[in-house]
Scaffold this active site. Structure first.
Site: not given
Ligand code: NOJ
Length: 743
Positions: A285
């Site tokens: 993430d």
């Molecule tokens: C953080 C989020 O937790 C995740 O779900 C997302 O895919 C990413 N950012 C990318 O935007």
């Protein structure tokens, strides 16, 4: 195979692979191996790097120089970049201006639609219709792929039992079976049967693992849960996505029992790869490698990179840690180049499967983009999905007749609330590039549906703040009307990422507005828009009709109008328990009995002094304009042996005046185990359509497999003994039959 516009290095490789026709996978392997042999260590690490383009960011932008990084080979993948024109130029740079011409992956959070927005996932989960949900995913993929994307960071399959957590909106609720069916359906929907199909996307199941159980519902917080609960409740949907062939997995931000998942070999390698056989690519993430420092397990970025890479991370999202330190770690002998190759191969394999080496521009076709965006099939499905996701929570008679459906004879309708003519918030959290211009508002939907009525619209108040200056006009309008439709709830930023709440009442002064409007004596229908269960006790006590619309997306107004008018009979049922108040949280249906189950006669039993144990609305609950009568449950036998199965049958009759759909649910309780077992566990359901007066036989087959759990020795097996099977309209059903699993 299209070879146009690919640099000399790749041309040579493709030519080699064409000269020796071999089986698909051997050819792929050969291609990847030869490409790899051409790559420098830095270029390899570039393939393990994912940077945001600068659009739609949810965290710090650590690298604003992504264009330069593409050109130097330091960045092999991008996210938050879309539209054909924009991505084509970036792809051109990667393909034509880098040494090896390796095409970029373009990822994006296509969570519930790209430009055409479908209901938030939690809403769709209330359809109990994995087929419909699969179609939503397939159409989202089609629209996003036409917009130059080839990878979505979805499905989000985190089981959640705590509505304080804002991201509950993005998942499918609290149940592992329902969650697993949706996980499977969404992966199949996004990916189709062939990743190289230009109408599909590679999917990414997230957030692996157990991101949905942060302490106190606070986003990014610690997860501290028993191994048994993790395995039985939280892991199944991720596993279902892996079984469905998901191409990629996202490691989650959270720690589990002391170990941040991004540094957890136990999760990213032992469970994911060794136990579940996942062969695809693991991406972190957003900056979660860097976050190993504040977590307190890494001394510095280099150490963080070492931990993450060793745990099983292949691609670094946005953190630049692999970029900055992986080569150093290889040069120092901490990792071998072969270790890096393993990760790079997974990335190249994904690009190969997407067909990017055949034609890096295959997802970049302006004509297709024009034809697909907001096409009729997308807009039509947005309506179907919204209609199937709204839950009718209450519909009591006013002057002898149920308030809903609203009669065409109603002359004066007051439509009040911050969501009455709202285009943005009804799309909900993570609507990313959802197009507000295409949204049908509640007002527009009602005007089309009730052309003869006078419909007056007032906002009354906002989502936040204490401003009640709009109350007077709203109260006066309500007093002069035959019916009030209140469109109230949360805005799109009050749920979703980093949007946890400790108070789940209607935000701002909407509760006060509701009470004042109620005082006028004009009948009120509350249409609640939200990304989570809100605590709506007062509403439940005083307002005769409540439709929980969630955040329904592009066709909001049409779907609300269809349901309020009765043109669509509501059929959705809750995929999540509604608490009475925040103090009850976590409250979920598959809880345990305790040694002192509640007994009103006995003070020293498990209860609260100031609230009931039962939630306001249980999991599986939802009303229809029809009524359904359940017959007695009849099993075909009352004992089974290992490997055997048993079938229970029940007739369900539509005793109402209109055709309707009923979601018939089957739960099992294991009465005695080597460890305590939940009071009920969903084991099956069937969504049936019935005309008025029609009845259907519904059957559920229970196998030994359905009775398995992690026993006292953490062995996954069924234990002999007595079980109950409940069949009914929701999880608080009392009717059951018993059977025995023989020794
Ligand atoms: C953080 C989020 O937790 C995740 O779900 C997302 O895919 C990413 N950012 C990318 O935007």
């Amino acid at each position: 195979m299209r070879l146009l516009m690919i640099t000399t290095g790749l041309l040579l490789l493709l030519a080699v692979s064409c000269d020796h026709p071999e089986t698909g996978s051997a050819q792929k392997e050969k291609f990847i191996d030869s490409l790899l042999s051409e790559m420098t260590l830095e270029e390899k690490i570039g393939q393990l790097t994912l940077f945001t383009s600068g659009w739609d960011i949810t965290g710090p932008v650590l690298n604003e120089n992504y264009r330069q990084d593409i050109l130097s080979g330091r960045c092999g993948n991008l996210f938050n970049a879309h539209t054909v024109a924009y991505n084509r130029e970036l792809q051109r740079m990667a393909v034509e201006e880098t040494r090896l011409g390796i095409p970029l992956l373009f990822g994006y959070d296509v969570i519930h639609g790209h430009r055409t927005i479908f209901p938030i996932p939690l809403a769709e989960a209330c359809s109990w219709d994995p087929g419909m949900v699969k179609k939503t995913a397939a159409l989202s993929a089609k629209e996003a792929a036409a917009s130059g994307l080839n990878w979505t960071f979805n499905p989000m399959v985190d089981i959640a039992r705590d509505p304080r957590w804002g991201r509950i909106a993005e998942g499918s609720g609290e149940d592992p079976l329902l969650g697993s069916l949706y996980a499977h359906a969404r992966v199949e929907g996004y990916q189709g049967t062939d990743l190289s199909d230009v109408f599909t996307l590679a999917a990414c199941v997230k957030h692996f693992a157990v991101y949905g159980a942060p302490q106190a519902g606070r986003d990014y917080h610690v997860v501290d849960l028993s191994e048994r609960t993790i395995r039985e409740v939280y892991l199944p949907p991720y596993k279902a996505a892996v079984d469905a062939g998901v191409a990629t997995v996202m490691s989650s931000f959270n720690e589990i029992n002391g170990v941040p998942v991004t540094a957890s070999k136990a999760y990213l390698t032992d469970i994911l790869r060794d136990k579940w056989g996942f062969k695809g690519m693991v991406v972190t993430d957003y900056t979660s490698i860097n976050e190993l420092i504040p977590h307190g397990v890494a001394e510095d970025l280099k150490h963080a990179g070492e931990l993450a890479f060793r745990a099983g991370v292949d691609m670094d999202m946005q953190g630049s840690v692999f970029n900055d330190y992986l080569a150093e770690l290889v040069n120092e002998g901490v990792f071998s180049e072969e270790d890096v190759n393993r990760a790079v191969k997974r990335v190249l394999a994904l690009k190969y499967d997407l067909g990017l080496f055949d034609d890096p521009y295959r997802y970049l076709d302006e004509e297709r983009e024009k034809a697909v965006l907001y096409s009729d099939e997308l807009m039509e499905h947005a309506l179907v999905a919204a209609r199937k996701s709204m839950v009718l929570l209450k519909n009591e008679p006013v002057n002898g007749t149920p308030l809903l459906p609203v009669q065409q004879s109603v002359k004066k309708i007051a439509l009040i609330g911050p969501l009455a003519d709202n285009r943005v918030d009804v799309m909900g959290t993570w609507h990313a590039s959802g197009d507000a211009g295409k949204v049908v508002t509640v007002e527009e939907g009602l005007r089309k549906k009730f052309p003869a009525a006078s419909i007056k619209v007032l906002k009354g108040c906002d989502f936040t703040g204490n401003d009640m200056s709009g109350f007077r006009a709203a109260i006066s309008l309500a007093g002069q009307s035959d019916l009030v439709i209140l469109a109230i709830g949360e805005n799109h930023q009050q749920s979703g990422e980093a949007a946890s709440r400790t108070c789940l009442d209607l935000p701002g002064v909407q509760q006060q507005l509701l009470e004042k409007i109620h005082e006028t004596g004009t009948p009120v229908v509350a249409v609640v828009f939200a990304g989570r269960p809100l605590t709506i006790n007062w509403m439940d006590e005083h307002i005769p009709a409540i439709l929980y619309a969630w955040h329904p997306g592009t066709r909001t107004g049409d779907a609300v109008a269809d349901i309020l008018s009765g043109d669509c009979n509501p059929s959705a049922k809750l995929a999540i328990t509604f608490p009475r108040n925040v103090g009850q949280i976590p409250v979920f249906y598959n809880t345990k009995n305790t040694g002192r189950p509640f007994n009103a006669e006995n003070k020293y039993t498990s209860k609260y002094l100031d609230a009931l144990n039962e939630p306001l609305y249980p999991f599986g609950y939802g009303l229809s304009y029809s009524t359904f009568e359940y017959g007695t449950i009849s099993p075909d036998k009352n004992s089974i042996s290992a490997g055997d199965s048993l079938t229970v049958s029940v007739t369900v009759k539509n005793t109402g005046k209109c055709a309707g759909e009923e979601i018939v649910q089957c739960y099992v309780r294991d009465l005695v185990g080597s460890v305590t077992r939940p009071l009920k566990e969903l084991k099956g359901f069937s969504k049936i359509s019935l005309d008025p007066g029609e009845e259907k036989l519904v059957q559920f087959t229970i196998t030994e497999d359905d009775l398995r759990f992690y026993d006292i020795n953490m062995e996954y097996r069924a234990e002999p003994g007595e079980f109950r099977i409940y069949v009914g309209p929701h999880s608080q059903v009392d009717e059951y039959v018993t059977f025995t699993l023989n020794r």
